[in-house]
Design a protein around this motif. Sequence first.
Motif, PDB file in Angstrom:
ATOM      1  N   ILE A   1      -5.809   9.531 -11.488  1.00 43.37           N
ATOM      2  CA  ILE A   1      -6.457   8.303 -11.026  1.00 43.37           C
ATOM      3  C   ILE A   1      -7.955   8.471 -11.156  1.00 43.37           C
ATOM      4  CG2 ILE A   1      -6.843   6.765  -9.075  1.00 43.37           C
ATOM      5  CD1 ILE A   1      -4.106   6.662  -9.087  1.00 43.37           C
TER       6      ILE A   1
ATOM      7  N   ILE B   1     -10.967   7.461  -9.665  1.00 44.17           N
ATOM      8  CA  ILE B   1     -11.580   6.769  -8.537  1.00 44.17           C
ATOM      9  C   ILE B   1     -12.883   6.096  -8.992  1.00 44.17           C
ATOM     10  CG2 ILE B   1     -12.785   7.216  -6.345  1.00 44.17           C
ATOM     11  CD1 ILE B   1      -9.922   7.218  -5.891  1.00 44.17           C
TER      12      ILE B   1
ATOM     13  N   GLY C   1     -13.922  11.352  -7.902  1.00 39.67           N
ATOM     14  CA  GLY C   1     -14.685  10.896  -6.735  1.00 39.67           C
ATOM     15  C   GLY C   1     -16.122  11.398  -6.823  1.00 39.67           C
TER      16      GLY C   1
ATOM     17  N   LEU D   1     -18.217  -0.813  -5.793  1.00 36.76           N
ATOM     18  CA  LEU D   1     -17.506  -0.746  -4.517  1.00 36.76           C
ATOM     19  C   LEU D   1     -16.935  -2.096  -4.125  1.00 36.76           C
ATOM     20  CD1 LEU D   1     -19.724   1.559  -2.307  1.00 36.76           C
ATOM     21  CD2 LEU D   1     -17.628   2.096  -3.512  1.00 36.76           C
TER      22      LEU D   1
ATOM     23  N   PRO E   1     -12.029  -0.820  -4.602  1.00 38.55           N
ATOM     24  CA  PRO E   1     -10.910  -0.659  -3.661  1.00 38.55           C
ATOM     25  C   PRO E   1      -9.806  -1.690  -3.848  1.00 38.55           C
ATOM     26  CG  PRO E   1     -12.988  -0.343  -2.521  1.00 38.55           C
ATOM     27  CD  PRO E   1     -13.333  -0.804  -3.903  1.00 38.55           C
TER      28      PRO E   1
ATOM     29  N   PHE F   1      -7.580  -0.625  -6.635  1.00 33.10           N
ATOM     30  CA  PHE F   1      -6.641   0.442  -6.283  1.00 33.10           C
ATOM     31  C   PHE F   1      -5.460  -0.119  -5.507  1.00 33.10           C
ATOM     32  CE2 PHE F   1     -10.749   2.917  -6.320  1.00 33.10           C
ATOM     33  CZ  PHE F   1     -10.548   3.378  -7.591  1.00 33.10           C
ATOM     34  N   MET F   2      -5.762  -1.040  -4.575  1.00 36.35           N
ATOM     35  CA  MET F   2      -4.679  -1.662  -3.818  1.00 36.35           C
ATOM     36  C   MET F   2      -3.707  -2.361  -4.754  1.00 36.35           C
ATOM     37  SD  MET F   2      -5.681  -3.527  -0.328  1.00 36.35           S
ATOM     38  CE  MET F   2      -7.422  -3.770  -0.267  1.00 36.35           C
TER      39      MET F   2
ATOM     40  N   VAL G   1      -1.481   0.161  -6.544  1.00 37.61           N
ATOM     41  CA  VAL G   1      -0.436   0.723  -5.685  1.00 37.61           C
ATOM     42  C   VAL G   1       0.609  -0.336  -5.388  1.00 37.61           C
ATOM     43  CG1 VAL G   1       0.049   1.741  -3.430  1.00 37.61           C
ATOM     44  CG2 VAL G   1      -1.975   2.429  -4.675  1.00 37.61           C
TER      45      VAL G   1
ATOM     46  N   GLU H   1     -14.891 -11.944   3.411  1.00 33.98           N
ATOM     47  CA  GLU H   1     -14.433 -10.628   3.882  1.00 33.98           C
ATOM     48  C   GLU H   1     -13.037 -10.730   4.492  1.00 33.98           C
ATOM     49  OE1 GLU H   1     -17.481 -11.725   5.038  1.00 33.98           O
ATOM     50  OE2 GLU H   1     -18.860 -10.463   3.893  1.00 33.98           O
TER      51      GLU H   1
ATOM     52  N   TYR I   1     -10.298 -10.488   2.013  1.00 38.51           N
ATOM     53  CA  TYR I   1      -9.957  -9.111   1.659  1.00 38.51           C
ATOM     54  C   TYR I   1      -9.120  -8.457   2.757  1.00 38.51           C
ATOM     55  CZ  TYR I   1     -12.970  -8.917  -2.428  1.00 38.51           C
ATOM     56  OH  TYR I   1     -13.511  -9.119  -3.653  1.00 38.51           O
ATOM     57  N   VAL I   2      -9.502  -8.731   4.015  1.00 41.66           N
ATOM     58  CA  VAL I   2      -8.773  -8.121   5.130  1.00 41.66           C
ATOM     59  C   VAL I   2      -7.323  -8.612   5.131  1.00 41.66           C
ATOM     60  CG1 VAL I   2      -8.641  -7.916   7.634  1.00 41.66           C
ATOM     61  CG2 VAL I   2     -10.860  -7.788   6.505  1.00 41.66           C
TER      62      VAL I   2
ATOM     63  N   PHE J   1      -5.321  -6.971   2.574  1.00 41.18           N
ATOM     64  CA  PHE J   1      -4.955  -5.618   2.960  1.00 41.18           C
ATOM     65  C   PHE J   1      -3.789  -5.609   3.946  1.00 41.18           C
ATOM     66  CE2 PHE J   1      -5.477  -1.685   5.400  1.00 41.18           C
ATOM     67  CZ  PHE J   1      -5.305  -0.802   4.365  1.00 41.18           C
TER      68      PHE J   1
ATOM     69  N   PHE K   1      -0.807  -6.082   2.116  1.00 37.30           N
ATOM     70  CA  PHE K   1      -0.522  -4.852   1.388  1.00 37.30           C
ATOM     71  C   PHE K   1       0.243  -3.854   2.272  1.00 37.30           C
ATOM     72  CE2 PHE K   1      -2.345  -0.581   0.518  1.00 37.30           C
ATOM     73  CZ  PHE K   1      -1.761  -0.362  -0.708  1.00 37.30           C
TER      74      PHE K   1
ATOM     75  N   TYR L   1      -0.984   8.131  -4.059  1.00 35.69           N
ATOM     76  CA  TYR L   1      -0.734   6.906  -3.316  1.00 35.69           C
ATOM     77  C   TYR L   1      -1.427   6.971  -1.961  1.00 35.69           C
ATOM     78  CZ  TYR L   1       2.816   4.830  -6.376  1.00 35.69           C
ATOM     79  OH  TYR L   1       3.466   4.234  -7.407  1.00 35.69           O
TER      80      TYR L   1
ATOM     81  N   LEU M   1      -5.186   6.614  -2.221  1.00 38.64           N
ATOM     82  CA  LEU M   1      -5.632   5.252  -2.542  1.00 38.64           C
ATOM     83  C   LEU M   1      -5.441   4.312  -1.359  1.00 38.64           C
ATOM     84  CD1 LEU M   1      -4.457   4.714  -6.201  1.00 38.64           C
ATOM     85  CD2 LEU M   1      -6.698   5.297  -5.338  1.00 38.64           C
TER      86      LEU M   1
ATOM     87  N   LEU N   1      -8.138   5.026   1.051  1.00 35.56           N
ATOM     88  CA  LEU N   1      -9.410   4.545   0.517  1.00 35.56           C
ATOM     89  C   LEU N   1      -9.579   3.057   0.784  1.00 35.56           C
ATOM     90  CD1 LEU N   1     -11.507   5.529  -2.218  1.00 35.56           C
ATOM     91  CD2 LEU N   1     -10.444   3.392  -2.820  1.00 35.56           C
TER      92      LEU N   1
ATOM     93  N   VAL O   1     -11.519  -1.695   4.151  1.00 40.44           N
ATOM     94  CA  VAL O   1     -11.180  -2.874   4.935  1.00 40.44           C
ATOM     95  C   VAL O   1     -11.809  -2.817   6.322  1.00 40.44           C
ATOM     96  CG1 VAL O   1      -9.278  -3.963   6.136  1.00 40.44           C
ATOM     97  CG2 VAL O   1      -9.180  -3.626   3.699  1.00 40.44           C
TER      98      VAL O   1
ATOM     99  N   ALA P   1     -17.439  -8.784   8.511  1.00 44.38           N
ATOM    100  CA  ALA P   1     -16.948 -10.138   8.752  1.00 44.38           C
ATOM    101  C   ALA P   1     -17.144 -10.556  10.207  1.00 44.38           C
ATOM    102  CB  ALA P   1     -15.465 -10.237   8.375  1.00 44.38           C
TER     103      ALA P   1
ATOM    104  N   LEU Q   1     -16.076   9.527   1.247  1.00 45.58           N
ATOM    105  CA  LEU Q   1     -16.209  10.495   0.161  1.00 45.58           C
ATOM    106  C   LEU Q   1     -17.192  11.599   0.521  1.00 45.58           C
ATOM    107  CD1 LEU Q   1     -16.089   8.270  -3.039  1.00 45.58           C
ATOM    108  CD2 LEU Q   1     -14.414   9.931  -2.288  1.00 45.58           C
TER     109      LEU Q   1
END
Lengths: 288, 335
Positions: free
Chosen positions: A38, A40, A103, A220, A224, A227-228, A231, A262, A265-266, A269, A272, B119, B122, B125, B130, B137, B255
Motif C-alpha cells: 500500500i 500511503i 508513510g 491529506l 484517507p 484508503f477507505m 478497503v 466535514e 466525510y464523518v 466513515f 464504512f 487493512y 488503513l 488511518l 475522521v 466540523a 505518523l
Amino acid sequence: MAFDIYLLEAIINGLLLGGVLALLALGLNLIFGVIDVIWISYAELVMLGMYAVYWLHAYYGVPLVLAGFIAILGVAALGFLVHYLVISPILSSPPINQLLATGGLLFFLQAFAMLLFGNEFRNIGLRLPIIVIADMYISFARLLAFGAALLGMVALYLFLSRTFIGTAIRAVSQDREIMAIMGVDTKKVYLITSAIGGGLAGLAACLLVLQYDVHPDVGLSFGPITFMICVLGGLGRLLGGFIAAFVMSQFITIGGLYLDLEWGYVLAFVFFIGMMFWRPQGILGTRS
Amino acid sequence: MSLGAVNTGLTGARALQAAGIGVLLILPFLGGSDYFMHILIQVLIWAFIYTSWALMGRLGLVSLGHGAFMGIGAYTVVLLWNFLGITPWLGIPIGVVLAVLLALVIGFPCFRFRIVGHYFALVTLALGEVVRLTIIALRDHTGGSLGLTPNRFGDGTSWYALQFADKEYFYYIALAVWLAGLGIWVLVDRSMMRYALIAVGEDEGAAASLGIRVTVQKLRITALSAALTALGGGLYAQYLTYVNPSIVSGVTVSLHIVFAVIVGGMFTAFGPTVGALFTITLSEILRISFGAQIIGLDLSIYGLLLILFIIFLPKGILGSLQDLAAKRAREAKAD
C-alpha cells in the motif's frame, strides 16, 4: 415528499466526484493487487502532479493539455522511482514495513513540497463554465474530470486485458510465486505496474487541479477517503473500489448538502464502519 | 558467563536506573533555563504517548490512527473545562473513557473479523482523519482549525485547574506519567497477555485453537493503548494550554508517533523514549540552525530518515544497539 432539485444536484455532483475518487482508488488497488504493497503516500504523488500542472501551465505558460501530459509522465516516472528506491529493497520484509516506508515518503514529499513551493494555496486560474441544466448547477470541470476518469479506466481495462504485458500483470496479481517460476520477470512487472499506478495518480492530478487549489497538504484531503474506498471495495479489487468510490462520494455530497462538508466525510466513515461489521472483506472481496 | 556475572549485570542495571531516576528528580534544581525545561517536558509527554502506541505496535497491531485518541483526550478536557467548568481531574478520565469506547467500537469489528495488517493500518488511518474532521466540523465549540485555549483560572497556577505558571510542576507530573507508562510496559511485558498476543501475531488460527481468546486479548491491549494515549493528549493540552486539530489529531500526528517509535525501537521499553529524545532534539536543532524561513526542512529530513530506518535499521536505534551489544557479548564468549 416534493421532488428536491438540490438533492438531485448533490447526487449528480456526487457521481462526478466519484469518478475522480474511483480513478485514485484504481491506481492504489492496482499496485496493491500486483505488488501487495500500500502506498500511503499515493495522494502525495497526486499533489506533486498538481504542482507540475500548476507550474507548467500557470507559470511557464505551457498549454494545459501538454502540461497535463507532462505531469502524467512525470508522476509515472515518480511511481517507478518509488518502487525502485523505496519498495524493492524491502520487498521481502513484513508488509507493514513497506507501508510504513511509504508513510515516511508521505512526510518527505509533503514537507519537501512545503520547502520548495511554500504553503500558499495556488490556483491555475482557469475558470471553466458552470453548466445549468433544469436549474441545477453542474461544474464543467467536474464533468470533464468524470469523463476523463472514465476514459482512463477504460484505457486501463483494455491495456490489462488486450496487451501481453497487461496479461502478465494480471497473471502476477493472481500468483506472484508461480509466475516467477513460469519465467515472468516479476521485477519488471512490478516496475511497470508502479509506473502505471503513478500515471493514474498523474491523471487524477490533472483532473483535480481543475477544481481545487494546490498546496502541500492537499494530499491529506483526499488520501484517507481513498484508503477507505479501497478497503470498502476490497483491497486489490479494481471493480470493488470503483463501486465503493461512487457510494462514498454520495455520502460526502449528500451529507455536505444537509450539513457541513466535514460531516459528509464523518457520515461516510460511519457507514464504512457499519459495512465492516457486515462485509469486512469489502464489497467484492473474498476472505483469505 | 557465570551466574555471578548475570547477577552483577542485573544489579548494575538496577543501579543505573536508580541513578537515572535520581538525576531526573533533581533536574529542575540544577537551574536549567525555561527552554530546557520545555524541551524536557515535551520529551517526557511524547515519550509517554509513543510508549502507549508501542504497547500495541510491537505486537503487530500497527495503528496509524492514534491521533484520534490523543485528539479526544486533549479536546475533551479543554471543552469540559471551558463550557461546563469541569476540572481536568475529571475531564482527563472522561477523555480516557471516551477514547476507550472509540477503540472498542473500532477494534471489535476489526478483530472479530480478522482485519489485520494493511487493512487495520488503513482503517485506523481513516479513523484518525475522521476525528480530526469531526473536531473541525464542531467549530462552534472547538474553534475549528484555529484551535482552542483553556480558560485561565485565577492567577494561572492552580491544582484544581491543572494550570501552572512554572514549568517545574508540569515537569514532575510528566515525569510521573512517563514512569507510570514504563511501568505499564514492564507489566504487559511480563504478563501472559504479551505471550498470547505474540502467538496471535504469528498465526491467529493456531493461537485461537490453543484457546487464546484472540478478539478479547487484542481489544484489551488496544483499549489500554488508547487510554494511555488519551491521557497523554489531555496532559499535553493542559501543558500547552492550547489545542488545535493539527497538533493533537489527524494523520500527521499519527505518523509522527509511528515514526518516532520506529526510529527509537519499538521492541524495548526505552525505545519509544529514545525516539522522542531523538526526534525532538533533531527538530529543535534544525529549527535553531535554520530558523522559521525553511518550513518543512525538519519534516523532509524526518521522512527520509524514516525510509532509511525501515530499510536499514528496522529495529530502531536502541534495538540495533542492543543487538550489537548482544553480538559483541556472544563473540567475546566464543573467544
